[in-house]
Scaffold this active site. Sequence first.
Site, PDB file in Angstrom:
ATOM      1  CB  ILE A  74      53.929  18.882  13.955  1.00  0.00           C
ATOM      2  CG1 ILE A  74      54.764  19.648  12.853  1.00  0.00           C
ATOM      3  CG2 ILE A  74      53.374  19.800  14.942  1.00  0.00           C
ATOM      4  CD1 ILE A  74      54.187  20.351  12.041  1.00  0.00           C
ATOM      5  CE1 TYR A  98      47.412  18.686  11.302  1.00  0.00           C
ATOM      6  CE2 TYR A  98      46.393  20.589  12.224  1.00  0.00           C
ATOM      7  CZ  TYR A  98      46.650  19.311  12.397  1.00  0.00           C
ATOM      8  OH  TYR A  98      46.177  18.685  13.377  1.00  0.00           O
ATOM      9  CB  THR A 124      48.126  20.633  21.246  1.00  0.00           C
ATOM     10  OG1 THR A 124      48.004  19.193  20.133  1.00  0.00           O
ATOM     11  CG2 THR A 124      48.631  20.219  22.545  1.00  0.00           C
ATOM     12  CE  LYS A 135      50.245  17.998  13.178  1.00  0.00           C
ATOM     13  NZ  LYS A 135      49.668  18.921  14.173  1.00  0.00           N
TER      14      LYS A 135
END
Length: 355
Positions: free
Chosen positions: A248, A181, A95, A209
Amino acid sequence: ATEVAHALRHTRPLLERGAPRHPRPAAPMSAPPAKKARTAQAPAAGTLRMRAMRLMTAIKTPFTADGNVDLPAYDRLVELQIAAGVDALIVGGTTGEGHLLSWEEHLFLIAHTAGKFGKRIAVVGNTGGLCTAEAALATRKGFAAGMDCSLLINPYYGKTSARGIVMHLESGLKYGPGIVYNVPGRTGQDIKPEVIMEIAGHENFVGVKECMGNDRIKLLSDQGVACWSGNDEQCHAARHLHGAVGVISVTSNIYPALLRKLMDARDDALDAKLQPLYKWLFTEPNPIGVNTLLMQLGACEPIFRLPYTFCEKRLREEAVAILKSIGLEQCPVGKAGLRVLEDADFRHVLNGDDA
């Protein structure tokens, strides 16, 4: 000036993204035993601290008209996150367009965030990557620059074996607390639960995540692995029904206080109210939606670094209606208020060197 000097001192050795990379040869790493069980280590203090974080925002990186990082706009966004009670920021994540930043920019932004805000919010630097040597070096530099935790991803494009994933991740974990992740939609390769359990006993392993959905989160959580949902539309159920520590989030760039409420207590009505926004934000590949919406809100300039571009006008009009139905009181609204904007209002740049 102190922050800039501190950041640059630790980032000079890293080469610009897009340029040929020749990392210093590292000491040979022996492959982990194929069958020998590993001894679990007691979690480090920093690891335990990070496991208590319920709401982490994958913070947007805004840009100026000349293509550089817009630090005043970034600082305003961070202040809003802190005021809303967000626990941690993911700096330079997907992001935050870390993959479009040079390493110098990326590590400077980590150092700036840690230096200016680190006493009020935890800083998670996205220092993982495709190349193990480069990711390990970036992670070491990130901790030197003041981050509290790393975000580590498995090699994408150049995929490796399960054993290779373990060695790749451990090369970053040795420097400090790290969140793994798992996002097969971007990497093209799932980090299987058995691979996660291979590293779960590492003293610096914080958790995962997880973007494979709530069934996977439940499976890992039941084995004692701390999980954060990587899917905003599932995060409320993940937190309250499937054992997730929290989320998250991308949406918390827009409504940090509402995501805080969802993580603190079960609220099915609020979750349902936000579902149209979740759907809208991910209609186009992230971060196109959240970038466009923050620009419509006037929270940052309508500047995109390519290859990202704005949502079409029809979607921008939908966004205005969705936000008005939720309410604008807790959004990062600029002086001009929420606007649809015209296509001509947006600009595209390559980077600050292209000005």
